[in-house]
Design an enzyme around this catalytic site. Sequence first.
Site, short mmCIF file in Angstrom:
data_model
loop_
_atom_site.label_atom_id
_atom_site.label_comp_id
_atom_site.label_asym_id
_atom_site.label_seq_id
_atom_site.Cartn_x
_atom_site.Cartn_y
_atom_site.Cartn_z
N TRP A 10 6.40 4.45 -5.30
CA TRP A 10 6.34 5.18 -6.75
C TRP A 10 6.34 3.96 -7.63
O TRP A 10 5.99 4.19 -8.84
CB TRP A 10 7.42 5.96 -6.93
CG TRP A 10 7.22 7.42 -6.24
CD1 TRP A 10 6.29 8.09 -5.64
CD2 TRP A 10 7.92 8.63 -6.69
NE1 TRP A 10 6.21 9.23 -5.23
CE2 TRP A 10 7.35 9.50 -5.91
CE3 TRP A 10 8.99 8.66 -7.11
CZ2 TRP A 10 7.99 10.88 -5.69
CZ3 TRP A 10 9.72 10.08 -7.00
CH2 TRP A 10 9.17 10.95 -6.49
N LYS A 11 6.71 2.68 -7.14
CA LYS A 11 6.76 1.49 -8.10
C LYS A 11 7.55 2.08 -9.08
O LYS A 11 8.58 2.56 -9.06
CB LYS A 11 5.16 1.02 -8.36
CG LYS A 11 4.39 0.89 -7.24
CD LYS A 11 3.11 0.20 -7.42
CE LYS A 11 2.40 0.41 -6.09
NZ LYS A 11 1.27 -0.49 -6.08
N HIS A 109 6.86 -6.68 -0.60
CA HIS A 109 5.60 -5.87 -1.15
C HIS A 109 4.88 -7.05 -1.90
O HIS A 109 5.42 -7.89 -2.55
CB HIS A 109 6.13 -4.62 -1.88
CG HIS A 109 5.09 -4.01 -2.58
ND1 HIS A 109 4.22 -4.22 -3.64
CD2 HIS A 109 4.25 -2.83 -2.13
CE1 HIS A 109 3.17 -3.54 -3.87
NE2 HIS A 109 3.18 -2.67 -2.85
N GLU A 111 3.47 -6.80 -4.88
CA GLU A 111 3.85 -7.11 -6.30
C GLU A 111 5.20 -7.93 -6.33
O GLU A 111 5.20 -8.73 -7.31
CB GLU A 111 4.14 -5.55 -6.90
CG GLU A 111 2.65 -5.22 -6.99
CD GLU A 111 2.62 -3.62 -6.97
OE1 GLU A 111 3.81 -2.87 -7.34
OE2 GLU A 111 1.54 -3.23 -6.90
N GLU A 183 -1.04 -4.36 3.87
CA GLU A 183 -1.45 -4.02 2.58
C GLU A 183 -2.47 -5.25 2.19
O GLU A 183 -1.88 -6.32 1.48
CB GLU A 183 -0.48 -3.70 1.70
CG GLU A 183 0.30 -2.50 1.94
CD GLU A 183 0.93 -2.01 0.74
OE1 GLU A 183 0.64 -0.61 0.57
OE2 GLU A 183 1.69 -2.70 -0.13
N GLY A 189 -3.96 -0.86 -5.87
CA GLY A 189 -4.19 -0.23 -7.09
C GLY A 189 -5.51 -0.67 -7.80
O GLY A 189 -5.69 -0.56 -9.07
#
Length: 265
Positions: A10-11, A109, A111, A183, A189
């Site tokens: 869900w970030k 991740h 990010e 990923e 995104g």
Amino acid sequence: MRTKIYAGNWKMHYGPAETAAFFAELGEWLKGDKKTAAALNDAEIEVLIYPTAVCLESAARAIGLQNGQKLPFTIGAQNVHWESKGAFTGEISVSMAKEVGCSYVLVGHSERRHLFGETNEQTHKKIESVLAADMIAMLCVGELLEEREAGRTFAVIDAQLAEGLGNLVSQPDLADRIVIAYEPVWAIGTGKTASDLDAQQVCAHIREWIASRNAPAAKRLRILYGGSVKPENSAAIMAQPDIDGLLVGGASLAPSQFERILTAS
Ligand code: PGA
């Protein structure tokens, strides 16, 4: 057989009330979908959500973790610090995540790596502390677009695996304790998904990399794909032989989309 994982990341979305509402809706849907309920019950699939840290308690309550687990979903933390406690403003520890009901922790991740400067060395320390707490680490690996274009995809991923896992790779129970999520950074995104064959090629490479260091674990290791997964592309990706699950960002926020992903494949 490897239990398939459908994970929602869900970030920085949803507060506690929205989190409770999401699980209530997913639970209602599950009552009417006997096939998915049976697959969850028989451990053919696992459904895992990574809410924000402040919503873990709400998620744990919604799935009834404290009183006999009403809903067959698991939760995980999006990030942890490797130290058990201390002066680390803004961080949470592995034991805090465990106490609130997490069984998984997402590590490395893209990010975290690219927006917050997380290094392979830090991913390794995080994985060590996750395993020490008897939780499962989901290590994310993936290349930038320029790395792919320069033909460096495998080299980048090999370094992320080698430095992230270190000597943990030879653990006999590796496949029970670690999950790898491939990923590609350029697919996260962006609406651009790796083709199912590109995703398969890299996931097969990851399995071979593990196999050359720990053959028995490689057969059982779960490898996920993530990056713009949607109901429209999930089945083709899941049909690939080395892909055992999906790590879904944007499309995991709407229960209706996430349900379609769970049932499409
Ligand atoms: P996305 O995110 O599905 O929105 O591309 C995936 C992820 O970051 O895990």
